[in-house]
Design a protein around this motif. Sequence first.
Motif: not given
Length: 698
Positions: A629-633
């Motif tokens: 996972t590079l980015h999550e929001a």
Amino acid sequence: MSLEGKTLRICSCNGTIPLDAKRLAAALGLGEPLAVHRALCRTDAAAYRAALGDPDVIVACTQEAPLFGELAEGSGAHPDLRFVNIREVAGWSAEGARALPKMAALVAAAALPEPEPVRTVEYESGGALLVIGPSAAALDWAERLAESLSVSVLVTRGEGGELPLERRYPVWSGKPKRITGHLGAFDVEWTQDNPIDLERCTRCNACVAACPEGAIDFTYQIDLAKCKAHRECVEACGAIGAIDFARQDRARKERFDLVLDLAVEPLIRTPDLPQGYAAPGADPLEQALAAAKLAQLVGEFAKPRFVEYRASLCAHSRSGRPGCTRCLEVCSTGAISEDGDHVTVDPHLCAGCGGCATVCPSGALRHAYPRLPDLGRRLKTLLDTYRAAGGADACVVIHDVTRGRALVQGVGRRAAKGGRGLPARALPLEVFHVGSVGIDLLLGAICYGASRAVVVATGDEPQEYLAALREQMGFAQAILGGLGYAGTHFELLQAGEPRALEEALWALAPARGVARAATFHLAAEKRGALDFELEHLARHAPAPAEAIALPRGAPFGALAIDKAKCTLCKACIGSCPEAALLDAPERPSLRFIERNCVQCGLCVNTCPEDAMRLVPRLLLGAQAKQPVTLHEAEPFHCVRCGKPFGTRPAIDAMLARLATHAMFAGGAGLRRLQMCADCRVVDMMENPSEASILDIRR
């Protein structure tokens, strides 16, 4: 490679090659003693003839290959004849007595089955030749070639010469604009820029006699620098109508099979010119050589279809956003052109250099002649046999089949006059063109047990290919260095003559190789072959590493995300052609599989927030193939029904940008932007003050 079922004939070339028949037979796995002949092409020819009844015959001599072929033809036998050079590349050397492992390797490689045939590209030429150039030279060559070819002439400027008395072939005049096409199908465009149209001119000489300035000679073109616009020539031409100073329709276009371009600045300026097009310049000797070559290009011809292209893997562009352009930049013939989000390859223009496949990071372009598995099998056979026969510190010398071959063999010939020849550890490997040598073949050589791999450049190669070779070697060397393999493993040897190549080869020091040679075969898929190679190199690495920094432009790497900018709009996922970027249906997040990434840059160029950056590196081990996972929001929930839709960063960014817009003044419009699609419709229908199309006055 077993020689079972094959007949081998070895010759010491009048005793100049040191041969140990017993050791060589053992190295080749032969169950019977090996006879060594002294003059197989002369006094021992009977021994060769005796073998012609066998189905497969290998002769360790290339110089007399034509003679051996004639002897076979004369005997009525039709064996599968193969020839291998053990003289110039092995025996004729200061280390000839130590070159037996190399000789065994060369013979074993010669015994390999022929590669599977590839598709061909067809040409058909009827001999329609256009000669372009100054009047004197162009008309002279037209006269010389008119008996053997269907000649036409395009005169670019008057420089002496006269049109022939008989109209035996078309003559035009004008300024060339463009030439496109290939052998059998050249489209030539030019502009008729002289008042006299040579197609309509009857060469009656009326204009020549009428011109008061003498501005018209027997090329029947007006020298506009002399012309004073009296127009007596127009009146003299009369109803013929060949002279028009105000001509509107000036564009001309014709198709030809062949083109002889005598201009100082040729119309086609690619490093490798298409077949059927010659641009010898002003040198009479070069013009004669070009004319002789063109005269032979009449009939039907075929060549291999050198390149295979799979658009599904191509990372050229997506939705107009640029990505990888490496193949376009390296192609020396102009055979590759843009085609929307992909590229297209004209097989008729392709010269087979393989440079496009070398620089292609995804494997969308694949060199088909020879195929990588075929080269890999030959390379593996050479190194396996060499090592089994007692050879050490092998240096693979990669060269092309023309000047490179002559250069390498020329090094061996020098041994008779004080030269040293090739080192015993130098194993020649022929390729069609050195531009096809990429990181997959270079690392494959090390995996199979080579200490070094060098590429011989003769000076004929376009600079784009040499730059690509150096770059590929840089990537491969960085990987080996990062894993602790000491020394320099790869080098581009630029040598125009044998002495320089000899000195360069003897100056090479061995580098550290693998402890155990690989047993796998190179796959046709570039990324698949690299996976096997990298795994093997990592397994036997002197200094194991999980990640290795690579130079810019490498085909491996990661992505750096600026989480403060990224709104998880996921435009990058749709742009990625290699499935390196993934969605996560259960939560707003961006996932990444590093091994799939080819560093094409499409995601970076597509990102509307400029939140992504390429990080060239090589990640090894299982983690490279696992999604991370590079980015999550945080998901954003509809302010009316509570259903999640979009991401909070994306909605917040949208609200910030539209807060001052007149359409969203008052707050109701902004609140509606925070609703899911269904709730927006309901909210609009429930709002009695909502403007409607019926409210608009006509």
